[in-house]
Design a protein around this motif. Structure first.
Motif, PDB file in Angstrom:
ATOM      1  N   MET A  15       0.720  -1.219  -0.047  1.00  0.00           N
ATOM      2  CA  MET A  15       0.167   0.032   0.004  1.00  0.00           C
ATOM      3  C   MET A  15       0.858   1.209   0.176  1.00  0.00           C
ATOM      4  SD  MET A  15      -3.066   0.913   2.574  1.00  0.00           S
ATOM      5  CE  MET A  15      -1.964   0.858   4.001  1.00  0.00           C
ATOM      6  N   SER A  16       0.597   1.979  -0.815  1.00  0.00           N
ATOM      7  CA  SER A  16       1.578   3.237  -0.995  1.00  0.00           C
ATOM      8  C   SER A  16       0.697   4.340  -1.812  1.00  0.00           C
ATOM      9  CB  SER A  16       2.866   3.077  -1.898  1.00  0.00           C
ATOM     10  OG  SER A  16       3.497   4.410  -2.269  1.00  0.00           O
ATOM     11  N   ILE A  17       1.098   5.654  -1.574  1.00  0.00           N
ATOM     12  CA  ILE A  17       0.531   6.626  -2.276  1.00  0.00           C
ATOM     13  C   ILE A  17       0.855   6.718  -3.829  1.00  0.00           C
ATOM     14  CG2 ILE A  17       0.105   7.978  -0.335  1.00  0.00           C
ATOM     15  CD1 ILE A  17       2.562   9.978  -1.265  1.00  0.00           C
ATOM     16  N   VAL A  18       1.910   5.897  -4.115  1.00  0.00           N
ATOM     17  CA  VAL A  18       2.352   5.809  -5.663  1.00  0.00           C
ATOM     18  C   VAL A  18       1.282   4.986  -6.326  1.00  0.00           C
ATOM     19  CG1 VAL A  18       4.632   6.220  -5.217  1.00  0.00           C
ATOM     20  CG2 VAL A  18       3.938   3.947  -5.359  1.00  0.00           C
ATOM     21  N   ASP A  19       0.259   4.192  -5.633  1.00  0.00           N
ATOM     22  CA  ASP A  19      -0.528   3.241  -6.340  1.00  0.00           C
ATOM     23  C   ASP A  19      -1.931   4.064  -6.331  1.00  0.00           C
ATOM     24  OD1 ASP A  19       1.325   1.441  -6.567  1.00  0.00           O
ATOM     25  OD2 ASP A  19       1.013   0.663  -4.376  1.00  0.00           O
ATOM     26  N   VAL A  20      -2.144   5.283  -5.916  1.00  0.00           N
ATOM     27  CA  VAL A  20      -3.400   5.613  -6.110  1.00  0.00           C
ATOM     28  C   VAL A  20      -3.894   5.765  -7.452  1.00  0.00           C
ATOM     29  CG1 VAL A  20      -4.540   7.793  -5.743  1.00  0.00           C
ATOM     30  CG2 VAL A  20      -3.252   7.034  -3.941  1.00  0.00           C
ATOM     31  N   VAL A  21      -5.293   5.366  -7.644  1.00  0.00           N
ATOM     32  CA  VAL A  21      -5.859   5.537  -8.849  1.00  0.00           C
ATOM     33  C   VAL A  21      -6.696   7.117  -8.998  1.00  0.00           C
ATOM     34  CG1 VAL A  21      -7.447   4.580 -10.578  1.00  0.00           C
ATOM     35  CG2 VAL A  21      -5.740   3.033  -9.222  1.00  0.00           C
ATOM     36  N   ARG A  22      -6.180   7.978  -9.555  1.00  0.00           N
ATOM     37  CA  ARG A  22      -6.958   9.142  -9.278  1.00  0.00           C
ATOM     38  C   ARG A  22      -8.482   9.135  -9.698  1.00  0.00           C
ATOM     39  NH1 ARG A  22      -5.120  14.072 -11.679  1.00  0.00           N
ATOM     40  NH2 ARG A  22      -3.506  12.953 -13.098  1.00  0.00           N
ATOM     41  N   THR A  23      -8.591   8.423 -10.998  1.00  0.00           N
ATOM     42  CA  THR A  23      -9.843   8.486 -11.540  1.00  0.00           C
ATOM     43  C   THR A  23     -10.771   7.419 -10.746  1.00  0.00           C
ATOM     44  OG1 THR A  23      -9.138   6.502 -13.082  1.00  0.00           O
ATOM     45  CG2 THR A  23      -8.792   8.841 -13.768  1.00  0.00           C
ATOM     46  N   LEU A  24     -10.452   6.715  -9.611  1.00  0.00           N
ATOM     47  CA  LEU A  24     -11.294   5.730  -9.159  1.00  0.00           C
ATOM     48  C   LEU A  24     -12.471   6.732  -8.558  1.00  0.00           C
ATOM     49  CD1 LEU A  24     -11.297   2.701  -8.601  1.00  0.00           C
ATOM     50  CD2 LEU A  24     -10.727   3.528  -6.156  1.00  0.00           C
ATOM     51  N   PRO A  25     -13.697   6.043  -8.731  1.00  0.00           N
ATOM     52  CA  PRO A  25     -14.899   6.748  -8.362  1.00  0.00           C
ATOM     53  C   PRO A  25     -15.044   7.201  -6.931  1.00  0.00           C
ATOM     54  CG  PRO A  25     -15.596   5.355 -10.126  1.00  0.00           C
ATOM     55  CD  PRO A  25     -14.220   5.302  -9.911  1.00  0.00           C
TER      56      PRO A  25
END
Lengths: 100, 281
Positions: free
Chosen positions: A1-11
């Motif tokens: 788990m990391s902020i580099v794995d964030v999916v910005r488009t995720l609803p």
């Protein structure tokens, strides 16, 4: 788990972003989570993770880690957010399946 | 030319106002004394305006169009944003802004290759509310807030933030009105991992290493070694908030800072402390 794995488009990320800015949406999160999730277009696996407060799954889907603790506060309240608070205990349970 | 009369950086974790009483008595005492001293230094510098640089906690900078920097142009600000009130244990407040200074910074930084987004509807959570409540409890010093993207990758590098800080300092000194007294205050960090796997840990060794760089004025080494990966290793979700500290460091031209306080407060889930650059100039 990391902020580099964030999916910005995720609803889910869009929903949590907006909810914290608007107390009307905070109230809707509490009384009509299903309707709120539908209005933001969450996929079924996102909805299931919210229903179960499954933070580990939400992280896997790409929810920003910073939002995870805020999601527990939306469910359990924010006041005196110490290690023993309901929100923090829900965070621990939501990631590991067991309270501290 | 305007004068930079105070240059400072502090951590802003919500536990400082929300649940400080669960820290050890020594930590409580040291943080109360430290933030009181930082507040005294800031207020006694008699700034006409505080240029505040803080990370945005995914509260203002849109996920679908995330700028590196966004400056607030409103004539006044209200905080904390309602949902954060009980979390922060801070009463609603109003603090003045300074649209003229904000707009001048946008215009002049554009001319120097730095694009600041701007808007007048920024919300404050702990990022500005905790520093204002602890350092300026009368909320009587106007604030021009700048929200930075430090936790939604890709984020600006330490070198970019230092460069932006240098150019902010240049605009303050060369363009803002003569005799205007300006404080530059960064808020964010230190080591912490909100929501992440090290949520209940502090990387004290990293914090003390970072503070030593500041104390020794080792800005070139800091720019070389404070990679985003280094921040992630010291606390994935929050330690990169220290990018905000490179703004005042750049404005202070890389000079040495004095560490006023530091505590590895596990109970607050964040390394807490603050530094001041001795000569604003």
């Amino acid at each position: 788990m990391s902020i580099v794995d964030v999916v910005r488009t995720l609803p889910s990320n869009q929903m949590v972003f907006h909810v914290r800015r608007d107390m009307a949406l905070v109230q809707r999160f509490r009384v009509d989570l299903e309707g709120l999730m539908t209005s933001y277009g969450l996929a079924e696996d996102e909805k299931a993770a919210f229903r179960a407060q499954d933070l580990k799954r939400l992280a896997e889907l790409g929810v920003h880690p910073y939002f995870l603790t805020q999601i527990t506060r939306l469910f359990h309240g924010s006041s005196r957010n110490t290690q023993g608070s309901a929100a923090i205990q829900a965070y621990v349970k939501g990631l590991t399946g067991a309270a501290e | 030319m305007a004068n930079i009369v105070c240059t400072m950086a502090v951590a802003h974790a919500p536990g400082l106002t929300g649940w400080l009483e669960v820290a050890t008595p020594q930590q409580q005492s040291n943080l109360k004394a430290g933030y009181a001293e930082l507040g005294r230094l800031l207020r006694e510098s008699r700034p006409d305006v505080i240029l505040g640089f803080s990370n945005d906690h995914l509260l203002n900078l849109p996920l679908d169009n995330t700028p590196d920097f966004c400056i607030g142009t409103a004539p006044e600000w209200y905080g904390p944003a309602p949902w954060f009130l009980d979390w922060l244990n801070i009463r609603p407040y109003r603090v003045g802004g300074n649209p003229q200074v904000a707009r001048t910074l946008v215009r002049e930084l554009d001319r120097r290759g730095v694009s600041f987004a701007f808007r007048d509807d920024l919300l404050f959570d702990d990022n500005f509310s905790v520093p204002l409540a602890t350092l300026t409890p009368d909320y009587d010093l106007p604030l021009v807030p700048v929200h930075m993207n430090c936790i939604v990758p890709p984020v600006p590098s330490a070198a970019r933030c230092f460069e932006v800080g240098a150019k902010v300092g240049e605009v303050v000194r060369d363009v803002l009105p003569e005799h205007l007294r300006v404080a530059i205050l960064a808020t964010g960090g230190m080591s912490h991992d909100p929501g992440g796997l090290r949520y209940f840990e502090i990387d004290e060794a990293f914090d003390r290493w970072f503070l030593a760089l500041l104390e020794n004025g080792e800005s070139e080494r800091a720019l070389a070694e404070c990679s985003f990966e280094r921040f992630l290793a010291a606390g994935d979700g929050g330690t990169a908030e220290l990018l905000s500290w490179f703004i005042p460091w750049g404005a202070a031209k890389g000079r040495k800072a004095r560490v006023v306080c530091y505590e590895p407060t596990v109970a607050m889930r964040c390394g807490m402390g603050g530094v001041v650059w001795e000569h604003g100039g």
